[in-house]
Design an enzyme around this catalytic site. Structure first.
Site, PDB file in Angstrom:
ATOM      1  N   GLU A   1       3.067   1.973  -2.441  1.00 41.16           N
ATOM      2  CA  GLU A   1       3.252   3.102  -3.350  1.00 41.16           C
ATOM      3  C   GLU A   1       3.834   4.215  -2.493  1.00 41.16           C
ATOM      4  O   GLU A   1       3.299   4.515  -1.426  1.00 41.16           O
ATOM      5  CB  GLU A   1       1.914   3.563  -3.943  1.00 41.16           C
ATOM      6  CG  GLU A   1       2.125   4.721  -4.919  1.00 41.16           C
ATOM      7  CD  GLU A   1       0.825   5.377  -5.410  1.00 41.16           C
ATOM      8  OE1 GLU A   1      -0.244   5.126  -4.814  1.00 41.16           O
ATOM      9  OE2 GLU A   1       0.905   6.147  -6.377  1.00 41.16           O
TER      10      GLU A   1
ATOM     11  N   ARG B   1      -8.009  -6.308   5.003  1.00 36.30           N
ATOM     12  CA  ARG B   1      -7.176  -5.254   5.581  1.00 36.30           C
ATOM     13  C   ARG B   1      -7.598  -4.980   7.018  1.00 36.30           C
ATOM     14  O   ARG B   1      -8.673  -5.360   7.456  1.00 36.30           O
ATOM     15  CB  ARG B   1      -7.287  -3.988   4.748  1.00 36.30           C
ATOM     16  CG  ARG B   1      -8.668  -3.354   4.824  1.00 36.30           C
ATOM     17  CD  ARG B   1      -8.791  -2.116   3.939  1.00 36.30           C
ATOM     18  NE  ARG B   1      -7.558  -1.382   3.836  1.00 36.30           N
ATOM     19  CZ  ARG B   1      -7.073  -0.894   2.675  1.00 36.30           C
ATOM     20  NH1 ARG B   1      -7.757  -1.083   1.574  1.00 36.30           N
ATOM     21  NH2 ARG B   1      -5.954  -0.212   2.649  1.00 36.30           N
TER      22      ARG B   1
ATOM     23  N   LYS C   1      -4.931   6.309   3.626  1.00 39.96           N
ATOM     24  CA  LYS C   1      -3.827   7.241   3.396  1.00 39.96           C
ATOM     25  C   LYS C   1      -4.356   8.608   3.001  1.00 39.96           C
ATOM     26  O   LYS C   1      -3.823   9.631   3.403  1.00 39.96           O
ATOM     27  CB  LYS C   1      -2.955   6.711   2.246  1.00 39.96           C
ATOM     28  CG  LYS C   1      -1.727   5.948   2.668  1.00 39.96           C
ATOM     29  CD  LYS C   1      -0.801   5.811   1.450  1.00 39.96           C
ATOM     30  CE  LYS C   1       0.038   4.552   1.524  1.00 39.96           C
ATOM     31  NZ  LYS C   1       0.783   4.303   0.276  1.00 39.96           N
TER      32      LYS C   1
END
Length: 551
Positions: A33, A257, A267
């Site tokens: 994104e 992850r 983020k």
RNA sequence: UGCCUGAUGGUGUAACGGUAGCACAACUGUUUUUGGUGCAGUUUGUCUAGGUUCGAAUCCUGGUCAGGCAACCA
């Protein structure tokens, strides 16, 4: 490709799919994104997705998952493309979820016509309440029973802008009692009268992740859609949409992850560090962002190597930061130009040196026989490190002290005869004599010394600025630590010092990798100019002496 | 109280019923004109209790622990 190396579980699946003839070739995608900069966790995903395609002879799309206009910007799109390229990967197609808005809208209409989606006028709070809890089934509402015609008209009106943000949503009609919360009539579309960085004001309804991602995969004919563990519960919905729409069956697979010690991978938190000025920018060399690591001097090769070494699995992990450091040292050791820089200088006078100066030669890289040598000016006044002199040396100290001998790198062996202190008691000048016959490369002195020091001729020295970095946080598991992550920020993560460098550095390329001998690996900062050279320390050298001293 | 993942040295990751291996870290020693590099070596592990089997990290059952799952975010 070595046959020794075992396959990770995703490679296993792909090789089985290929062997079974399920696909002629594979297509993966990297789907960020554009709401922030890429970090080392994304690098793992990039290396996985592009690596899979490379390994099995397929290709990879770069797809921007831009379905939330309020968070996304073109600046992020540009930085993401630059970072992926810098890492060394090429996508076969550049895609945007926003390119599929028309198609996605048509899909939604299809669902409505099959009686599988409805417009709900409830507020966010009401919907949340009606969903129940993991242990209590949800309850429906009257809107759930709207007719197909009414739903269609309402959804079209939503698209036409007849309603305001939050007035209505489109939901899938699945199962309000499902043990999987994501199947309890998930939201498909919401109203957002916001400007989109690509579609502008063309739309005021935007699809949710769950109604955009799987369909985008399907539209592109992605064969293996790889994402992280938190999307496991979404897979049922991913499959449901594809099945109800009868479109190309992409499949989702999940891996764990990346987490790393002494840093964060969120983020949201990284954005906070920037906004609250704990760091200077997204590409601050202390940041675990790709751009920060690039600016700090990490090489794409070393990051790829790291991603290869950490492996792919489904269990939660936290990788030692030292593995990353190992990878970058290993690469830099092979390619970095050796230079001499003195950071905390003390004057060394060679009392019996009767020449004005001479040019010596020093190898650029002992690891590279082809690396050649460079000119290094030598004279009777030099700068050496303050830490390389000890008034009362301890047993294992191999450096300079009264009556001790050391070699000056690529120059001569010297012996300390005396030293002077200033009023404050600090050593100010060291007097030494040199042995002319001990010159590097033609040493006939027969003298053997344990220590070799780096040095810079005082009158030839050029001033440089060094940025030396330490870990950004002072706890291993930052995300797992109690309380606010910002309480664990290391206040000493950046040390800026002035130093003296040998003159060769002035003419070196901006992109060159350096090892400042005995100090670490350095890379010129983006702000560096010929008039003011600024170097960032990528990573220190291993320091057995520092370890010894701690004992 | 539900559902979903997962559990192998300090950290990662292999072993696909048949010798628990590799890497990083740590520690020795050695080489070295970088206390760097290289080389040689050492230490440390299958969550637990049963079962199946000639044989289990692997298969089965129960338990324990960890993480995730309810955002008009992705």
């Amino acid at each position: 490709m070595s046959e020794e190396k075992s396959l990770n579980f995703i490679e296993e699946i792909i090789s089985q799919d290929l062997a079974a003839g399920k696909y002629a070739s594979i297509l993966t995608r990297f789907p960020p994104e554009p709401n922030g900069y890429l970090h080392i966790g994304h690098a793992k995903s990039i290396c996985l997705n592009f690596g899979l395609a490379k390994r099995f002879g397929g290709a990879t799309n770069l797809r921007f998952d831009d379905t939330n206009p309020t968070k996304e910007e073109t600046e992020y799109v540009d930085s993401i493309k630059a970072d992926v390229k810098w890492l060394g990967f090429d996508w076969i197609k550049e895609c945007y979820a926003s390119d599929y808005f028309d198609q996605l809208y048509a899909f939604a209409l299809q669902l409505i016509e099959k009686g599988l989606a409805y417009v709900d006028d409830s507020s966010a709070e009401e919907i949340a309440l009606q969903k129940g809890t993991p242990t209590v089934p949800g309850t429906g509402n009257a809107f759930r029973n709207r007719s197909i015609e009414e739903n269609k008209a309402l959804f079209e009106a939503m698209k036409a802008g007849a309603f305001e943000d939050g007035d209505k949503v489109l939901r899938a009609k699945i199962d309000l009692a499902s043990p999987n919360m994501h199947m309890r009539d998930p939201l498909l579309y919401r109203i957002k009268k916001a400007h989109h960085h690509r579609t502008g004001d063309a739309w005021c309804i935007y699809p949710m992740y769950d109604f955009a991602h799987g369909q985008s995969d399907s539209i592109e004919h992605i064969t293996h859609s790889v994402c992280t563990l938190e999307f496991i519960p979404h897979r049922a919905l991913y499959d449901w949409c594809i099945e109800q729409l009868g479109i190309f069956p992409s499949h989702q697979y999940e891996f764990a992850r990346l987490n790393m010690t002494y840093t964060i991978m969120s983020k949201r938190k990284l954005l906070q560090l920037v906004q609250e000025e704990h760091v200077q920018s997204w590409d601050d060399p202390r940041m675990p962002t790709i751009s920060g690591m690039r600016r700090r001097g990490y090489t794409p090769e070393s990051i790829r190597d790291f991603c290869e070494r950490i492996g792919i699995a489904k269990r939660e992990n936290i990788i030692d930061f030292s593995l990353l450091e190992f990878c970058v040292r290993e690469h830099l050791n092979k390619i970095a130009q050796r230079r001499m820089v003195v950071t905390n200088p003390v004057k060394l006078v060679i009392t019996n040196y009767d020449k004005v100066e001479e040019i010596l030669h020093s190898e650029n890289n002992p690891e590279d026989p082809e690396g050649g040598v460079r000119d290094v000016p030598f004279s009777n006044e030099l700068w050496i490190e303050r830490a390389d002199f000890m008034e009362e040396p301890t047993k294992k100290y191999f450096r300079l002290g009264p009556d001790l001998m050391v070699r000056l790198k690529s120059a001569y062996i010297i012996k300390c005869d005396s030293f002077e202190k200033d009023a404050a008691g600090n050593v100010q000048t060291i007097h030494a004599s040199y042995f002319p016959e001990s010159k590097s490369g033609s040493d006939t002195s027969g003298i053997h010394v344990k220590g070799t020091l780096h040095w810079v001729s005082a009158k030839h020295a050029v001033p440089v600025v060094l940025n030396e970095y330490d870990r950004l946080f002072n706890v291993e598991d930052v995300a797992g630590a109690e309380g606010d992550f910002k309480d664990y920020i290391n206040p000493n993560s950046l040390t800026t010092t002035n130093a003296w460098a040998e003159p060769a550095l002035v003419n070196d390329s901006l992109d060159a990798r350096f090892q400042f001998i005995r100090k670490g690996y350095f890379y010129q900062d983006t702000t560096s100019t010929k008039d003011k050279l600024v170097f960032n320390r990528t990573v220190t050298l291993k320091d057995a002496w520092a370890k010894e001293q701690k004992k």
